[in-house]
Design a protein around this motif. Sequence first.
Motif, PDB file in Angstrom:
ATOM      1  N   LYS A 109       0.773  -1.236  -0.060  1.00 13.25           N
ATOM      2  CA  LYS A 109      -0.031  -0.044  -0.087  1.00 13.25           C
ATOM      3  C   LYS A 109       0.716   1.164  -0.072  1.00 13.25           C
ATOM      4  N   ARG A 110       2.077   1.142   0.408  1.00 10.83           N
ATOM      5  CA  ARG A 110       2.880   2.372   0.286  1.00 10.83           C
ATOM      6  C   ARG A 110       3.154   2.889  -1.005  1.00 10.83           C
ATOM      7  N   ASP A 111       3.528   4.130  -1.195  1.00 13.91           N
ATOM      8  CA  ASP A 111       4.093   4.815  -2.559  1.00 13.91           C
ATOM      9  C   ASP A 111       5.703   4.900  -2.390  1.00 13.91           C
ATOM     10  N   GLU A 112       6.151   3.608  -2.180  1.00 14.02           N
ATOM     11  CA  GLU A 112       7.643   3.619  -2.564  1.00 14.02           C
ATOM     12  C   GLU A 112       7.996   2.334  -2.990  1.00 14.02           C
ATOM     13  N   VAL A 113       9.278   1.877  -3.573  1.00 14.08           N
ATOM     14  CA  VAL A 113       9.656   0.668  -3.905  1.00 14.08           C
ATOM     15  C   VAL A 113      11.156   0.087  -3.273  1.00 14.08           C
ATOM     16  N   ILE A 114      11.107  -0.932  -3.151  1.00 15.55           N
ATOM     17  CA  ILE A 114      12.181  -1.450  -2.401  1.00 15.55           C
ATOM     18  C   ILE A 114      13.156  -1.972  -3.191  1.00 15.55           C
ATOM     19  N   ASP A 115      14.573  -1.437  -2.708  1.00 15.69           N
ATOM     20  CA  ASP A 115      15.750  -1.599  -3.695  1.00 15.69           C
ATOM     21  C   ASP A 115      16.509  -2.894  -2.968  1.00 15.69           C
ATOM     22  N   LEU A 116      16.426  -3.301  -1.964  1.00 17.34           N
ATOM     23  CA  LEU A 116      16.892  -4.561  -1.445  1.00 17.34           C
ATOM     24  C   LEU A 116      16.210  -4.908  -0.066  1.00 17.34           C
ATOM     25  N   ILE A 117      15.755  -6.145  -0.305  1.00 14.14           N
ATOM     26  CA  ILE A 117      14.833  -6.921   0.514  1.00 14.14           C
ATOM     27  C   ILE A 117      15.771  -8.324   1.165  1.00 14.14           C
ATOM     28  N   PHE A 118      15.616  -8.395   2.401  1.00  8.20           N
ATOM     29  CA  PHE A 118      16.224  -9.550   3.032  1.00  8.20           C
ATOM     30  C   PHE A 118      14.952 -10.495   3.736  1.00  8.20           C
ATOM     31  N   TYR A 123      13.056 -21.893   8.926  1.00 13.81           N
ATOM     32  CA  TYR A 123      13.206 -22.669   7.923  1.00 13.81           C
ATOM     33  C   TYR A 123      12.096 -23.556   7.660  1.00 13.81           C
ATOM     34  N   ALA A 124      11.480 -23.912   8.817  1.00 13.68           N
ATOM     35  CA  ALA A 124      10.090 -24.930   8.598  1.00 13.68           C
ATOM     36  C   ALA A 124       9.196 -24.001   7.848  1.00 13.68           C
ATOM     37  N   LYS A 125       8.981 -22.938   7.644  1.00 11.09           N
ATOM     38  CA  LYS A 125       7.761 -22.128   7.052  1.00 11.09           C
ATOM     39  C   LYS A 125       8.326 -21.706   5.730  1.00 11.09           C
ATOM     40  N   ILE A 126       8.452 -22.681   4.985  1.00 13.45           N
ATOM     41  CA  ILE A 126       8.828 -22.318   3.497  1.00 13.45           C
ATOM     42  C   ILE A 126       7.710 -21.587   2.776  1.00 13.45           C
ATOM     43  N   MET A 127       6.627 -21.628   3.339  1.00 14.63           N
ATOM     44  CA  MET A 127       5.234 -21.032   2.602  1.00 14.63           C
ATOM     45  C   MET A 127       5.844 -19.452   2.600  1.00 14.63           C
ATOM     46  N   TYR A 128       6.379 -18.721   3.549  1.00 14.64           N
ATOM     47  CA  TYR A 128       6.630 -17.589   3.629  1.00 14.64           C
ATOM     48  C   TYR A 128       7.249 -16.926   2.282  1.00 14.64           C
ATOM     49  N   TYR A 129       8.041 -17.921   1.782  1.00 14.62           N
ATOM     50  CA  TYR A 129       8.748 -17.144   0.316  1.00 14.62           C
ATOM     51  C   TYR A 129       7.681 -16.771  -0.398  1.00 14.62           C
ATOM     52  N   ASP A 130       6.580 -17.112  -0.469  1.00 13.72           N
ATOM     53  CA  ASP A 130       5.515 -16.775  -1.533  1.00 13.72           C
ATOM     54  C   ASP A 130       5.240 -15.227  -1.139  1.00 13.72           C
ATOM     55  N   VAL A 131       5.438 -14.576  -0.092  1.00 15.77           N
ATOM     56  CA  VAL A 131       5.284 -13.264  -0.115  1.00 15.77           C
ATOM     57  C   VAL A 131       6.228 -12.281  -1.053  1.00 15.77           C
ATOM     58  N   ILE A 132       7.147 -13.137  -1.582  1.00 19.38           N
ATOM     59  CA  ILE A 132       8.036 -12.418  -2.724  1.00 19.38           C
ATOM     60  C   ILE A 132       7.350 -12.190  -3.834  1.00 19.38           C
ATOM     61  N   HIS A 133       6.310 -13.327  -4.291  1.00 13.61           N
ATOM     62  CA  HIS A 133       5.537 -13.016  -5.540  1.00 13.61           C
ATOM     63  C   HIS A 133       4.545 -11.816  -5.291  1.00 13.61           C
ATOM     64  N   GLN A 134       4.037 -11.816  -4.139  1.00  9.29           N
ATOM     65  CA  GLN A 134       3.109 -10.579  -3.773  1.00  9.29           C
ATOM     66  C   GLN A 134       3.712  -9.294  -4.042  1.00  9.29           C
ATOM     67  N   LEU A 135       5.007  -9.136  -3.361  1.00 14.17           N
ATOM     68  CA  LEU A 135       5.640  -7.914  -3.625  1.00 14.17           C
ATOM     69  C   LEU A 135       6.107  -7.740  -5.215  1.00 14.17           C
ATOM     70  N   VAL A 136       6.497  -8.835  -5.952  1.00 19.33           N
ATOM     71  CA  VAL A 136       7.027  -8.564  -7.230  1.00 19.33           C
ATOM     72  C   VAL A 136       5.631  -8.240  -8.184  1.00 19.33           C
ATOM     73  N   GLU A 137       4.602  -8.847  -7.963  1.00 18.67           N
ATOM     74  CA  GLU A 137       3.408  -8.556  -8.676  1.00 18.67           C
ATOM     75  C   GLU A 137       2.822  -7.138  -8.616  1.00 18.67           C
ATOM     76  N   ALA A 138       3.023  -6.794  -7.422  1.00 21.37           N
ATOM     77  CA  ALA A 138       2.760  -5.130  -7.175  1.00 21.37           C
ATOM     78  C   ALA A 138       3.728  -4.345  -7.519  1.00 21.37           C
ATOM     79  N   ASN A 139       4.816  -4.718  -8.121  1.00 24.36           N
ATOM     80  CA  ASN A 139       5.665  -3.836  -8.619  1.00 24.36           C
ATOM     81  C   ASN A 139       6.365  -2.953  -7.322  1.00 24.36           C
ATOM     82  N   LYS A 140       6.562  -3.686  -6.132  1.00 24.84           N
ATOM     83  CA  LYS A 140       7.127  -3.033  -5.168  1.00 24.84           C
ATOM     84  C   LYS A 140       8.645  -3.022  -4.796  1.00 24.84           C
ATOM     85  N   ILE A 141       9.263  -3.972  -5.734  1.00 21.72           N
ATOM     86  CA  ILE A 141      10.739  -3.902  -5.838  1.00 21.72           C
ATOM     87  C   ILE A 141      11.319  -3.323  -7.094  1.00 21.72           C
TER      88      ILE A 141
END
Length: 185
Positions: A109-118, A123-141
């Motif tokens: 929802k923010r009006d800025e893009v991310i230059d670097l994200i960590f 490790y047992a919660k591999i589903m959390y990597y799915d948040v990357i798709h959300q950020l990429v699809e929203a053009n936030k990176i």
Amino acid sequence: MRVVAGECKGIPLKSAQGDNTRPTTDKVKESLFNIIGPYFDGGLVVDLFAGSGGLGLEALSRGMDHGIFIEKDNKAFQALQYNIAKCRYEEQTECYRNDATRAVKALIKRDEVIDLIFLDPPYAKIMYYDVIHQLVEANKIAKDGMIICEHSKQFTLAEAYGDFVCQRTEVYGDIAISIFQTKGE
């Protein structure tokens, strides 16, 4: 654990007590930043699953302008706030005690893009990597941005998240770090 290089070089960092976090070692941090940096000309860094904030603080020390830190665990969040103050980055940072999925919705929802994200989820919660798709699809990176994922060496991440392709994976003992950038970067 300490800040390895930059304006805060040598400042010791407090780590959270308990088994809920695994701070990235100085050796791994130094190697990672030699690959992705080693220094930056400004930009926004997001440290999702920040723990005590070692990766995001290292990026700020090496030239990033602003940092957003997300950590759910209370003990880790307290260590994170202590470390931000120790590095005197209170004015350059935003620190949220929140779940990563909620935090990503707020970032979109923010009006800025991310230059670097960590991303360094449990490790047992591999589903959390799915948040990357959300950020990429929203053009936030940013198109020239980087996505850095720390994960178990037994787990293989997707080869790409949208236009961001895994350019390199380095293994350090039991952990692996995968670096995603757009092709040609």
